[in-house]
Design a protein around this motif. Structure first.
Motif, mmCIF file in Angstrom:
data_model
loop_
_atom_site.group_PDB
_atom_site.id
_atom_site.type_symbol
_atom_site.label_atom_id
_atom_site.label_comp_id
_atom_site.label_asym_id
_atom_site.label_seq_id
_atom_site.Cartn_x
_atom_site.Cartn_y
_atom_site.Cartn_z
ATOM 1 N N ARG A 40 0.842 -1.203 0.000
ATOM 2 C CA ARG A 40 0.000 0.000 0.000
ATOM 3 C C ARG A 40 0.876 1.252 0.000
ATOM 4 N NH1 ARG A 40 -5.471 -0.543 1.850
ATOM 5 N NH2 ARG A 40 -5.995 -2.740 1.852
ATOM 6 N N ARG A 110 7.846 -6.275 -6.398
ATOM 7 C CA ARG A 110 7.966 -7.469 -5.562
ATOM 8 C C ARG A 110 9.430 -7.738 -5.214
ATOM 9 N NH1 ARG A 110 2.954 -9.058 -5.095
ATOM 10 N NH2 ARG A 110 3.640 -10.410 -3.412
ATOM 11 N N ARG A 131 0.018 -12.271 0.740
ATOM 12 C CA ARG A 131 -0.551 -13.090 -0.328
ATOM 13 C C ARG A 131 0.398 -14.203 -0.761
ATOM 14 N NH1 ARG A 131 -3.420 -9.597 1.003
ATOM 15 N NH2 ARG A 131 -5.157 -8.580 -0.061
ATOM 16 N N ASP A 132 1.697 -13.977 -0.581
ATOM 17 C CA ASP A 132 2.706 -14.912 -1.097
ATOM 18 C C ASP A 132 3.726 -15.253 -0.023
ATOM 19 O OD1 ASP A 132 3.822 -12.390 -0.858
ATOM 20 O OD2 ASP A 132 5.195 -12.666 -2.547
ATOM 21 N N ARG A 181 -10.246 -7.485 -6.669
ATOM 22 C CA ARG A 181 -8.910 -7.657 -6.093
ATOM 23 C C ARG A 181 -8.526 -9.136 -6.040
ATOM 24 N NH1 ARG A 181 -6.382 -5.480 -1.232
ATOM 25 N NH2 ARG A 181 -8.319 -5.087 -0.139
ATOM 26 N N ASP A 185 -5.222 -10.440 -7.741
ATOM 27 C CA ASP A 185 -4.172 -11.030 -6.901
ATOM 28 C C ASP A 185 -3.951 -12.512 -7.217
ATOM 29 O OD1 ASP A 185 -4.045 -8.528 -5.751
ATOM 30 O OD2 ASP A 185 -5.044 -9.081 -3.887
ATOM 31 N N ARG A 188 -2.305 -12.830 -11.276
ATOM 32 C CA ARG A 188 -1.104 -12.163 -11.792
ATOM 33 C C ARG A 188 -0.033 -13.214 -12.065
ATOM 34 N NH1 ARG A 188 -0.314 -9.575 -5.952
ATOM 35 N NH2 ARG A 188 0.780 -11.306 -4.983
HETATM 36 O O1 DC Z 1 -3.531 -7.185 2.685
HETATM 37 P P1 DC Z 1 -3.918 -5.881 1.976
HETATM 38 O O2 DC Z 1 -5.354 -5.846 1.593
HETATM 39 O O3 DC Z 1 -3.494 -4.678 2.761
HETATM 40 O O4 DC Z 1 -3.021 -5.884 0.621
HETATM 41 C C1 DC Z 1 -3.129 -4.885 -0.362
HETATM 42 C C2 DC Z 1 -2.673 -5.454 -1.706
HETATM 43 O O5 DC Z 1 -1.247 -5.665 -1.684
HETATM 44 C C3 DC Z 1 -3.259 -6.790 -2.116
HETATM 45 O O6 DC Z 1 -4.473 -6.636 -2.836
HETATM 46 C C4 DC Z 1 -2.189 -7.418 -2.964
HETATM 47 C C5 DC Z 1 -0.909 -6.818 -2.444
HETATM 48 N N1 DC Z 1 -0.136 -7.728 -1.620
HETATM 49 C C6 DC Z 1 0.688 -8.631 -2.265
HETATM 50 O O7 DC Z 1 0.690 -8.676 -3.490
HETATM 51 N N2 DC Z 1 1.488 -9.461 -1.553
HETATM 52 C C7 DC Z 1 1.489 -9.444 -0.217
HETATM 53 N N3 DC Z 1 2.297 -10.259 0.461
HETATM 54 C C8 DC Z 1 0.621 -8.541 0.471
HETATM 55 C C9 DC Z 1 -0.184 -7.720 -0.262
#
Ligand code: DC
Length: 226
Positions: A40, A110, A131-132, A181, A185, A188
């Motif tokens: 963010r 990333r 997410r990862d 989203r 997410d 990708r």
């Molecule tokens: O958890 P969040 O909703 O605050 O995350 C915002 C965005 O950041 C989420 O839609 C995808 C990205 N994100 C990511 O790609 N990898 C992560 N480890 C955490 C978040």
């Protein structure tokens, strides 16, 4: 044997990862790392620069100007400092959710954030959500959990959260954002959101926060004696 314990919690937007991870970390006395906040913060910087979430060249040009510090203060909040400015509250808007999701699909973003996240886990016991985390950032995490809930439940939770913060949003719009989203997410090319093969799947659609925290601690106790 690893010196520090790492708990990786991945899952879609609004599953309650941060609420749960924060509570579990506090109860175990470990560090909570909200990696979404880092994405963010990058998204916020790009929007300040007038760069869109799909502008690969613009993002590549600006990524080196992003200086992020994470500060843990007595208020228990993970403060995000972007080039000296505290942006902790500014990154919590629906626009920044979409922006973060957009910029997070860029490989340079990333790669830029990978070391920062790994370093935290190398030097602390962590509960890290994102997410990862279990698939890419900490593939050897001590414990991996994939926390999910139905899109309707997740949208309703996000909507109530935003209303409580005084943001004037409609449930339907939050639902559309959540589904969009998820789509971005999960699809990708780089580090998509998915459940790691060795993660425990926890569906919290019909569980209270206390129940999820208890479940999570039981999963952790199977691997480590905190
Ligand atoms: O958890 P969040 O909703 O605050 O995350 C915002 C965005 O950041 C989420 O839609 C995808 C990205 N994100 C990511 O790609 N990898 C992560 N480890 C955490 C978040």
């Amino acid at each position: 044997m690893d010196k520090y314990v790492s708990v990786a919690i991945d899952g879609p937007a609004g599953a309650g990862k941060s609420t749960i991870a924060k509570r579990v970390a506090a109860e175990l006395g470990w560090l909570y790392v909200d990696t979404g906040a880092i994405y963010r913060t990058v998204g916020y910087h790009m929007s300040l620069m007038g760069i869109g979430p799909k502008d690969k060249d613009g993002i590549e040009r600006c990524i080196d100007d992003v200086n992020i510090q994470i500060e843990y203060r007595d208020d228990g909040i993970q403060h995000m400092i972007l080039n000296g400015q505290d942006v902790t509250d500014l990154i919590r808007t629906p626009e920044m959710s979409m922006m973060a999701s957009g910029v997070s699909a860029q490989p340079c973003v990333r790669a830029y954030l990978l070391d920062m996240q790994r370093e935290l886990a190398r030097t602390h016991n962590v509960v890290m959500d994102g997410r990862d985390i279990g698939t890419v950032v900490l593939p050897d995490a001590t414990v991996k959990v994939y926390l999910t809930a139905s899109a309707e439940v997740r949208a309703e939770r996000r909507w109530k959260e935003l209303l409580a913060k005084g943001q004037d949003v409609k449930y339907e719009d939050v639902y559309i954002d959540v589904v969009k989203r998820d789509e971005q997410d999960m699809n990708r090319k780089i580090a998509p959101l998915k459940c790691a093969d060795d993660a425990e799947l926890l569906d919290c659609s019909y569980l209270t926060i206390d129940q999820v925290v208890a479940e999570m601690k039981a999963i952790i106790r199977k691997k480590v004696q905190p």
